[in-house]
Design a protein around this motif. Structure first.
Motif, PDB file in Angstrom:
ATOM      1  N   GLN A 135      64.586 -33.309 -80.955  1.00  9.74           N
ATOM      2  CA  GLN A 135      63.476 -32.395 -80.711  1.00  9.74           C
ATOM      3  C   GLN A 135      63.722 -31.061 -81.429  1.00  9.74           C
ATOM      4  OE1 GLN A 135      62.933 -31.675 -76.545  1.00  9.74           O
ATOM      5  NE2 GLN A 135      60.826 -32.380 -76.645  1.00  9.74           N
ATOM      6  N   VAL A 136      64.946 -30.554 -81.357  1.00  5.74           N
ATOM      7  CA  VAL A 136      65.293 -29.290 -81.998  1.00  5.74           C
ATOM      8  C   VAL A 136      65.135 -29.406 -83.523  1.00  5.74           C
ATOM      9  CG1 VAL A 136      67.206 -27.694 -82.505  1.00  5.74           C
ATOM     10  CG2 VAL A 136      66.825 -28.511 -80.155  1.00  5.74           C
TER      11      VAL A 136
ATOM     12  N   GLN B  31      63.178 -31.491 -85.141  1.00  5.85           N
ATOM     13  CA  GLN B  31      61.747 -31.560 -85.469  1.00  5.85           C
ATOM     14  C   GLN B  31      61.113 -30.180 -85.455  1.00  5.85           C
ATOM     15  OE1 GLN B  31      59.872 -34.310 -82.849  1.00  5.85           O
ATOM     16  NE2 GLN B  31      60.135 -36.046 -84.229  1.00  5.85           N
ATOM     17  N   GLN B  32      61.471 -29.392 -84.446  1.00  3.63           N
ATOM     18  CA  GLN B  32      60.893 -28.048 -84.329  1.00  3.63           C
ATOM     19  C   GLN B  32      61.323 -27.162 -85.486  1.00  3.63           C
ATOM     20  OE1 GLN B  32      62.128 -26.897 -80.422  1.00  3.63           O
ATOM     21  NE2 GLN B  32      60.381 -27.872 -79.429  1.00  3.63           N
ATOM     22  N   SER B  33      62.555 -27.332 -85.935  1.00  7.15           N
ATOM     23  CA  SER B  33      63.031 -26.465 -87.030  1.00  7.15           C
ATOM     24  C   SER B  33      62.385 -26.841 -88.359  1.00  7.15           C
ATOM     25  CB  SER B  33      64.554 -26.507 -87.134  1.00  7.15           C
ATOM     26  OG  SER B  33      64.961 -27.792 -87.539  1.00  7.15           O
ATOM     27  N   LYS B  34      61.891 -28.099 -88.472  1.00  3.22           N
ATOM     28  CA  LYS B  34      61.221 -28.518 -89.700  1.00  3.22           C
ATOM     29  C   LYS B  34      59.784 -27.976 -89.775  1.00  3.22           C
ATOM     30  CE  LYS B  34      63.858 -32.720 -90.456  1.00  3.22           C
ATOM     31  NZ  LYS B  34      63.879 -34.143 -90.171  1.00  3.22           N
ATOM     32  N   GLN B  35      59.222 -27.652 -88.568  1.00  3.72           N
ATOM     33  CA  GLN B  35      57.816 -27.223 -88.533  1.00  3.72           C
ATOM     34  C   GLN B  35      57.670 -25.765 -88.962  1.00  3.72           C
ATOM     35  OE1 GLN B  35      56.677 -28.164 -84.551  1.00  3.72           O
ATOM     36  NE2 GLN B  35      56.486 -30.327 -84.990  1.00  3.72           N
TER      37      GLN B  35
END
Ligand code: FES
Length: 163
Positions: free
Chosen positions: A156-157, A159-163
């Protein structure tokens, strides 16, 4: 305690030792209550874990103890296992059972199902080790640790950093 050790004891050490002893007693009482409510404190159930590399790790379990607690208590060397400490947030405790054993397990909850969906290498007989508590009927089981793991929190972390 040797005289040398007592000569080196800092002031207040007696009181700290007394507090430690009280803490130990309190922990023992809690543990006793847990096993009175959940089963026996006897460690007489056997579990075999086939680790990621194919090695079999065998440990003895107490009735009522979860497979995660068993792995931690015996310091079994299963890489990354139980990262969220049983709070149903990671899926790193994913284990694969044989069909016969799987059919004897406690019913699966929606929360476990949701977390299992994120597990690496999900099978029809997958469960989370933090949700499986040992019973006499499970004595002698063999469970397989998947070849890899996914940590839902880490994913999850990322994925969030890629956004
Ligand atoms: S230890 Fe994290 S879900 Fe079981």
């Amino acid at each position: 305690m040797s005289p040398l050790c007592s000569a080196l004891r800092p002031a207040g050490a007696d009181s700290a030792e007394k507090q430690n002893a009280e803490g130990r007693d309190r922990h023992r009482n809690i543990t006793d209550r847990f096993f009175l409510a959940n089963g026996t404190s006897e460690e007489n159930l056997k579990v075999n874990f086939i680790n990621r590399d194919g090695e079999t790790l065998t440990a003895t379990a107490k009735e009522g103890e979860s497979l995660l607690e068993l792995v931690i208590r015996h310091h079994l060397s299963i890489d990354g296992f139980g990262a969220c400490e049983g709070t149903l947030a990671c899926s790193t405790c994913h284990l694969i059972f044989d069909q016969k054993t799987f059919d004897q397990l406690s019913p699966i909850t929606d929360e476990e199902m949701d977390m299992l969906d994120l597990a690496f290498g999900l099978t029809k007989t997958s469960r989370l080790g933090c949700q499986i508590c040992m019973t006499k009927a499970l004595d002698g089981i063999t469970v397989r640790v998947p070849k890899d793991l996914s940590d839902a929190r880490r994913d999850q972390v990322e994925q969030q950093s890629k956004q």
